[in-house]
Design a protein around this motif. Structure first.
Motif, PDB file in Angstrom:
ATOM      1  N   HIS A 156       0.844  -1.194   0.000  1.00 42.87           N
ATOM      2  CA  HIS A 156       0.000   0.000   0.000  1.00 42.87           C
ATOM      3  C   HIS A 156       0.882   1.247   0.000  1.00 42.87           C
ATOM      4  CE1 HIS A 156      -3.220  -2.788   1.039  1.00 42.87           C
ATOM      5  NE2 HIS A 156      -2.494  -3.202   2.055  1.00 42.87           N
ATOM      6  N   VAL A 157       1.234   1.747  -1.176  1.00 42.50           N
ATOM      7  CA  VAL A 157       2.046   2.957  -1.308  1.00 42.50           C
ATOM      8  C   VAL A 157       1.154   4.036  -1.920  1.00 42.50           C
ATOM      9  CG1 VAL A 157       4.138   3.986  -2.247  1.00 42.50           C
ATOM     10  CG2 VAL A 157       4.115   1.549  -1.653  1.00 42.50           C
ATOM     11  N   VAL A 158       0.973   5.133  -1.179  1.00 43.44           N
ATOM     12  CA  VAL A 158      -0.005   6.147  -1.564  1.00 43.44           C
ATOM     13  C   VAL A 158       0.669   7.503  -1.735  1.00 43.44           C
ATOM     14  CG1 VAL A 158      -2.153   7.307  -0.888  1.00 43.44           C
ATOM     15  CG2 VAL A 158      -1.788   4.901  -0.264  1.00 43.44           C
ATOM     16  N   LYS A 159       0.400   8.160  -2.853  1.00 42.85           N
ATOM     17  CA  LYS A 159       0.899   9.529  -3.068  1.00 42.85           C
ATOM     18  C   LYS A 159       0.096  10.483  -2.180  1.00 42.85           C
ATOM     19  CE  LYS A 159       3.101  12.674  -5.796  1.00 42.85           C
ATOM     20  NZ  LYS A 159       2.757  12.917  -7.202  1.00 42.85           N
ATOM     21  N   CYS A 160       0.790  11.439  -1.558  1.00 43.35           N
ATOM     22  CA  CYS A 160       0.080  12.380  -0.699  1.00 43.35           C
ATOM     23  C   CYS A 160       0.485  13.817  -1.012  1.00 43.35           C
ATOM     24  CB  CYS A 160       0.316  12.058   0.780  1.00 43.35           C
ATOM     25  SG  CYS A 160       1.986  12.336   1.380  1.00 43.35           S
ATOM     26  N   ASP A 161      -0.407  14.728  -0.695  1.00 41.68           N
ATOM     27  CA  ASP A 161      -0.181  16.161  -0.851  1.00 41.68           C
ATOM     28  C   ASP A 161      -0.294  16.778   0.536  1.00 41.68           C
ATOM     29  OD1 ASP A 161      -0.352  18.915  -1.228  1.00 41.68           O
ATOM     30  OD2 ASP A 161      -1.461  18.727  -3.112  1.00 41.68           O
ATOM     31  N   LEU A 162       0.816  17.241   1.060  1.00 40.02           N
ATOM     32  CA  LEU A 162       0.873  17.710   2.439  1.00 40.02           C
ATOM     33  C   LEU A 162       0.005  18.927   2.709  1.00 40.02           C
ATOM     34  CD1 LEU A 162       4.716  17.344   3.004  1.00 40.02           C
ATOM     35  CD2 LEU A 162       2.939  15.828   3.856  1.00 40.02           C
ATOM     36  N   ASN A 170      -7.196  16.603   3.526  1.00 41.03           N
ATOM     37  CA  ASN A 170      -6.991  15.150   3.508  1.00 41.03           C
ATOM     38  C   ASN A 170      -5.802  14.896   2.586  1.00 41.03           C
ATOM     39  OD1 ASN A 170      -7.044  12.372   3.230  1.00 41.03           O
ATOM     40  ND2 ASN A 170      -8.874  12.341   1.950  1.00 41.03           N
ATOM     41  N   MET A 171      -4.654  14.590   3.174  1.00 39.21           N
ATOM     42  CA  MET A 171      -3.406  14.490   2.410  1.00 39.21           C
ATOM     43  C   MET A 171      -3.448  13.440   1.309  1.00 39.21           C
ATOM     44  SD  MET A 171      -0.425  14.999   5.265  1.00 39.21           S
ATOM     45  CE  MET A 171      -0.816  13.500   6.179  1.00 39.21           C
ATOM     46  N   LEU A 189       2.972  18.214  12.108  1.00 46.61           N
ATOM     47  CA  LEU A 189       2.830  17.240  13.194  1.00 46.61           C
ATOM     48  C   LEU A 189       1.348  17.054  13.551  1.00 46.61           C
ATOM     49  CD1 LEU A 189       4.150  15.422  15.346  1.00 46.61           C
ATOM     50  CD2 LEU A 189       4.336  17.445  16.812  1.00 46.61           C
ATOM     51  N   LYS A 190       0.616  18.167  13.570  1.00 49.74           N
ATOM     52  CA  LYS A 190      -0.824  18.117  13.851  1.00 49.74           C
ATOM     53  C   LYS A 190      -1.548  17.295  12.774  1.00 49.74           C
ATOM     54  CE  LYS A 190      -2.500  22.109  15.087  1.00 49.74           C
ATOM     55  NZ  LYS A 190      -2.726  22.014  16.540  1.00 49.74           N
ATOM     56  N   LYS A 191      -1.145  17.478  11.510  1.00 50.05           N
ATOM     57  CA  LYS A 191      -1.756  16.718  10.414  1.00 50.05           C
ATOM     58  C   LYS A 191      -1.488  15.219  10.557  1.00 50.05           C
ATOM     59  CE  LYS A 191      -2.464  19.757   6.524  1.00 50.05           C
ATOM     60  NZ  LYS A 191      -2.521  19.742   5.062  1.00 50.05           N
ATOM     61  N   PHE A 192      -0.252  14.883  10.913  1.00 45.71           N
ATOM     62  CA  PHE A 192       0.094  13.475  11.085  1.00 45.71           C
ATOM     63  C   PHE A 192      -0.692  12.876  12.248  1.00 45.71           C
ATOM     64  CE2 PHE A 192       4.665  14.134   9.261  1.00 45.71           C
ATOM     65  CZ  PHE A 192       4.101  14.535   8.058  1.00 45.71           C
ATOM     66  N   SER A 193      -0.833  13.664  13.300  1.00 39.92           N
ATOM     67  CA  SER A 193      -1.542  13.191  14.489  1.00 39.92           C
ATOM     68  C   SER A 193      -2.989  12.818  14.163  1.00 39.92           C
ATOM     69  CB  SER A 193      -1.511  14.266  15.577  1.00 39.92           C
ATOM     70  OG  SER A 193      -2.249  13.871  16.708  1.00 39.92           O
ATOM     71  N   ARG A 194      -3.590  13.541  13.220  1.00 39.18           N
ATOM     72  CA  ARG A 194      -4.980  13.257  12.847  1.00 39.18           C
ATOM     73  C   ARG A 194      -5.136  11.876  12.201  1.00 39.18           C
ATOM     74  NH1 ARG A 194      -5.332  18.495   9.868  1.00 39.18           N
ATOM     75  NH2 ARG A 194      -5.536  20.115  11.439  1.00 39.18           N
ATOM     76  N   LEU A 195      -4.048  11.330  11.693  1.00 36.29           N
ATOM     77  CA  LEU A 195      -4.091  10.006  11.067  1.00 36.29           C
ATOM     78  C   LEU A 195      -4.041   8.876  12.097  1.00 36.29           C
ATOM     79  CD1 LEU A 195      -1.481  10.617   8.201  1.00 36.29           C
ATOM     80  CD2 LEU A 195      -3.980  10.731   8.009  1.00 36.29           C
ATOM     81  N   LEU A 196      -3.844   9.230  13.354  1.00 38.35           N
ATOM     82  CA  LEU A 196      -3.579   8.244  14.408  1.00 38.35           C
ATOM     83  C   LEU A 196      -4.775   8.092  15.347  1.00 38.35           C
ATOM     84  CD1 LEU A 196      -1.180   6.502  15.517  1.00 38.35           C
ATOM     85  CD2 LEU A 196      -0.567   8.469  16.941  1.00 38.35           C
TER      86      LEU A 196
END
Length: 268
Positions: free
Chosen positions: A144-150, A154-155, A187-194
């Motif tokens: 599962h390799v996904v392209k993201c836009d920071l 929704n990245m 960091l806040k954006k990454f945290s939302r994924l958790l």
């Protein structure tokens, strides 16, 4: 010192990793290969592998979904994780990294050789007879390799990712953040994924300002241990463990002073 080198060392020429990209193969060759001239092994390979092995060996950090969001096409930090998570979702910001990673997953000709990292893992785990099995498990997990836009809310738009039990980020926040406000915003954006209660493994470089990859000089955000700890706590994380290893190698390719490994969990 040549005029070309002077220009290369001028801070105005620094490039942003997620905006300008870099030579993904050269990055691996410079900082993660088995070549005799690759002097960063203690910090880029052994230190993360030892700490990740120790972290996952405890047995309480496991689940269904792990999201990896790291710089370049590195995979050595996922060898331990693949034993404890059913699905590993890898997020990448540029196509070159995705192609480099898939070349290894599909065992295509010219793929970067990670055998030395796999060997380090099984040696540290005391399971030297499991080398082939370790490589197979990682390849199986990296489907599962996904392209993201920071910059998107929704990245991974239009894909909606399920909440992760764990996130690993290796050397990424410091190369996408122009300043400390950026660092906290991402960091806040990454945290939302958790998930609440989920774990966050952060591996980074302290006091760095640049990194050279091929002809490019990449910007690196300079920060210290106190800053990253406060940033995590400020975003609702509890620090479970922090390890810092001082740099011992000498090279003009990069100017970090130490490597940091942090294990934290998101408060429920």
């Amino acid at each position: 010192m040549s005029a070309t080198h002077d220009k290369m060392m001028n801070s105005s020429t620094h490039k942003l990793y997620h905006v300008h990209g870099c030579d993904s193969r050269q990055y691996l060759e410079n900082y993660f290969s088995k070549k005799p001239e690759m002097i960063f092994g203690d910090d880029s390979l052994i230190f993360p592998i030892e700490n990740l092995t120790k972290t996952f060996k405890l047995g309480h950090i496991k689940g269904d979904i792990l999201i990896d969001i790291s710089k370049g096409s590195v995979i050595h930090h996922l060898y331990s994780a693949c034993e404890f998570y059913k699905h590993i979702i890898v997020l990448k910001v540029n196509d070159r990294c995705i192609l480099e990673l898939k070349r290894w997953v599909d065992t295509r000709t010219g793929a970067f050789h990670w055998g030395h990292a796999a060997q380090l893992h099984v040696d540290i785990e005391g399971k030297s007879d499991h080398l082939n099995d370790k490589e197979r498990k990682v390849r199986s997990a990296l489907q599962h390799v996904v392209k993201c836009d920071l910059e998107k809310e929704n990245m991974t738009e239009p894909i909606e990712l399920p909440p992760a039990d764990c996130i690993i980020s290796f050397g990424f926040l410091e190369v996408i953040s122009k300043n400390k406000d950026d660092y906290i915003r991402y960091l806040k954006k990454f945290s939302r994924l958790l998930k609440p209660g989920g774990h966050f493994v952060l591996i980074g470089l302290l006091y760095a300002t640049y990194m050279i990859v091929g002809k490019d000089k990449l910007h690196v955000l300079k920060y210290d241990e106190e800053f990253v700890m406060k940033a995590l706590v400020g975003e609702g994380f509890v620090i479970d463990r922090c390890e810092v290893k001082k740099r011992t190698n000498v090279s003009d390719l990069i100017d970090y002073k130490a490597t940091i490994f942090i294990l934290a969990h998101k408060e429920k």
